[in-house]
Design an enzyme around this catalytic site. Structure first.
Site, PDB file in Angstrom:
ATOM      1  N   PRO A  10       0.873  -1.027   0.284  1.00 42.78           N
ATOM      2  CG  PRO A  10       0.075  -1.233   2.022  1.00 42.78           C
ATOM      3  CD  PRO A  10       0.662  -1.893   1.179  1.00 42.78           C
ATOM      4  CG  ASN A  11      -0.185   4.298   1.610  1.00 41.18           C
ATOM      5  OD1 ASN A  11      -1.179   5.119   0.684  1.00 41.18           O
ATOM      6  ND2 ASN A  11      -0.172   3.519   2.696  1.00 41.18           N
ATOM      7  NE  ARG A  18       3.796   7.254   1.577  1.00 34.70           N
ATOM      8  CZ  ARG A  18       3.749   5.552   2.032  1.00 34.70           C
ATOM      9  NH1 ARG A  18       4.706   4.857   1.316  1.00 34.70           N
ATOM     10  NH2 ARG A  18       3.785   5.358   3.208  1.00 34.70           N
ATOM     11  CE1 TYR A  23       8.573   5.374   2.830  1.00 28.82           C
ATOM     12  CE2 TYR A  23       7.101   7.120   2.740  1.00 28.82           C
ATOM     13  CZ  TYR A  23       7.596   6.241   3.141  1.00 28.82           C
ATOM     14  OH  TYR A  23       7.288   5.465   4.674  1.00 28.82           O
ATOM     15  CG  ASN A  74       8.449  -2.083  -0.104  1.00 25.07           C
ATOM     16  OD1 ASN A  74       7.741  -1.719   1.240  1.00 25.07           O
ATOM     17  ND2 ASN A  74       9.623  -0.550   0.106  1.00 25.07           N
ATOM     18  CB  ALA A  77       1.452   0.259   6.307  1.00 21.61           C
ATOM     19  CG  ASP A  87      -0.104 -17.211   8.253  1.00 19.84           C
ATOM     20  OD1 ASP A  87       0.836 -17.000   8.460  1.00 19.84           O
ATOM     21  OD2 ASP A  87      -1.140 -16.822   8.588  1.00 19.84           O
ATOM     22  CD  GLU A  98      10.737  -7.296   5.994  1.00 18.14           C
ATOM     23  OE1 GLU A  98      10.690  -8.853   6.220  1.00 18.14           O
ATOM     24  OE2 GLU A  98      10.694  -5.592   6.736  1.00 18.14           O
ATOM     25  CG  HIS A 100      10.959  -2.449   5.010  1.00  8.19           C
ATOM     26  ND1 HIS A 100       9.838  -1.822   4.850  1.00  8.19           N
ATOM     27  CD2 HIS A 100      11.512  -3.139   5.058  1.00  8.19           C
ATOM     28  CE1 HIS A 100       9.225  -2.504   5.542  1.00  8.19           C
ATOM     29  NE2 HIS A 100      10.166  -3.893   5.517  1.00  8.19           N
ATOM     30  CB  SER A 102      12.890   5.317   5.449  1.00  8.70           C
ATOM     31  OG  SER A 102      11.580   4.253   5.685  1.00  8.70           O
ATOM     32  NE  ARG A 107       9.691   6.825   8.618  1.00  4.32           N
ATOM     33  CZ  ARG A 107       8.452   6.895   7.595  1.00  4.32           C
ATOM     34  NH1 ARG A 107       9.113   5.232   7.057  1.00  4.32           N
ATOM     35  NH2 ARG A 107       7.637   7.618   7.121  1.00  4.32           N
ATOM     36  NE  ARG A 111       7.014   4.892   9.926  1.00  2.19           N
ATOM     37  CZ  ARG A 111       6.032   4.927   9.275  1.00  2.19           C
ATOM     38  NH1 ARG A 111       5.541   4.248   8.076  1.00  2.19           N
ATOM     39  NH2 ARG A 111       5.154   6.204   9.110  1.00  2.19           N
TER      40      ARG A 111
HETATM   41  C1  DQA Z   1       7.831   1.062   4.200  1.00  2.04           C
HETATM   42  C2  DQA Z   1       7.978   1.409   5.542  1.00  2.04           C
HETATM   43  C3  DQA Z   1       7.035   1.667   6.149  1.00  2.04           C
HETATM   44  O1  DQA Z   1       7.216   1.627   7.447  1.00  2.04           O
HETATM   45  C4  DQA Z   1       6.175   2.673   5.630  1.00  2.04           C
HETATM   46  O2  DQA Z   1       4.750   2.008   5.675  1.00  2.04           O
HETATM   47  C5  DQA Z   1       5.688   2.439   3.975  1.00  2.04           C
HETATM   48  C6  DQA Z   1       7.382   1.563   3.098  1.00  2.04           C
HETATM   49  C7  DQA Z   1       9.468   1.473   3.177  1.00  2.04           C
HETATM   50  O3  DQA Z   1       9.798   1.398   2.284  1.00  2.04           O
HETATM   51  O4  DQA Z   1      10.120   2.227   4.021  1.00  2.04           O
HETATM   52  O5  DQA Z   1       4.522   2.820   3.484  1.00  2.04           O
HETATM   53  O6  DQA Z   1       7.855   0.459   3.889  1.00  2.04           O
END
Ligand code: DQA
Length: 146
Positions: A10-11, A18, A23, A74, A77, A87, A98, A100, A102, A107, A111
Site C-alpha cells: 500500500p501507498n 509521497r 522516500y 516491500n 505498512a 502466512d 524484504e 524498505h 527508508s 523512525r 515501524r
Molecule cells: C516502507 C516503510 C513502512 O513503514 C511504510 O509504511 C511504507 C514504506 C519503506 O519502504 O520504507 O509504506 O516500507
C-alpha cells in the site's frame, strides 16, 4: 531462467509524490523500469505487482508458486501487522527478500517491528529506492547458487 516476483504494498504507487524527503523522487514506474533492466542484464525475468489491498497481494503471492523462483517485497505498512501476508509468503515457501526504502529503525516505534522478517531470507533497509536493485541482485545470486 530465474524468475522473480516483485511485490509492492500500500501507498507505494504514490512514490515520487509521497513524502519525497523520506522516500525520494523516483516513481514506482522508474523503479520497475530499472529492475527490468537489471533482470535483462542477469538473464532472468520478473513480474511486478503493486496493490493497496491485502487480498490482492496475497492472491499474487499464491500465484507465484510454481511460476517464480523468489520474491522481492516491500510490504509497506503491512510489514508491521499483516499476519495474513506473512502466512501467504510462508505458504508458497519461496525465498523472499524484504525491502524498505527508508530506515524504518530510525523512525516511529511502530515501524521497528516486522512480522515478515522471520520468514524472509534477508532484509534491505534504508538504502533508498536502490534497495530494490540490491535485493533483486542478491536474490538472483542466492537462487542461482542452489
Ligand atoms: C516502507 C516503510 C513502512 O513503514 C511504510 O509504511 C511504507 C514504506 C519503506 O519502504 O520504507 O509504506 O516500507
Amino acid at each position: 531462467m530465474v524468475s522473480i516476483l516483485v511485490v509492492n504494498g500500500p501507498n507505494l504507487n504514490m512514490l515520487g509524490k509521497r513524502e519525497p524527503e523520506v522516500y525520494g523522487r523516483e516513481t514506482l514506474d522508474d523503479i520497475v523500469a530499472r529492475l527490468e533492466k537489471v533482470m535483462d542484464e542477469l538473464g532472468g525475468r520478473m513480474e511486478h505487482c503493486q496493490s493497496n489491498h491485502e487480498g490482492v497481494l496475497i492472491d499474487a503471492i499464491h500465484r507465484a508458486k510454481g511460476v517464480h523462483d523468489g520474491i522481492v517485497i516491500n510490504p509497506g505498512a503491512f510489514t508491521h501487522y499483516s499476519y495474513a501476508l506473512r502466512d501467504a509468503l510462508a505458504a508458497v515457501s519461496l525465498p523472499t527478500i524484504e525491502v524498505h526504502i527508508s530506515n524504518v529503525h530510525a523512525r516511529e516505534a511502530f515501524r521497528h517491528h516486522s512480522v515478515i522478517a522471520p520468514i524472509a531470507v534477508g532484509q534491505v533497509i534504508g538504502l533508498g529506492t536502490d534497495g530494490y536493485e540490491w535485493a533483486l541482485r542478491a536474490l538472483v545470486r542466492k537462487i542461482s547458487r542452489v
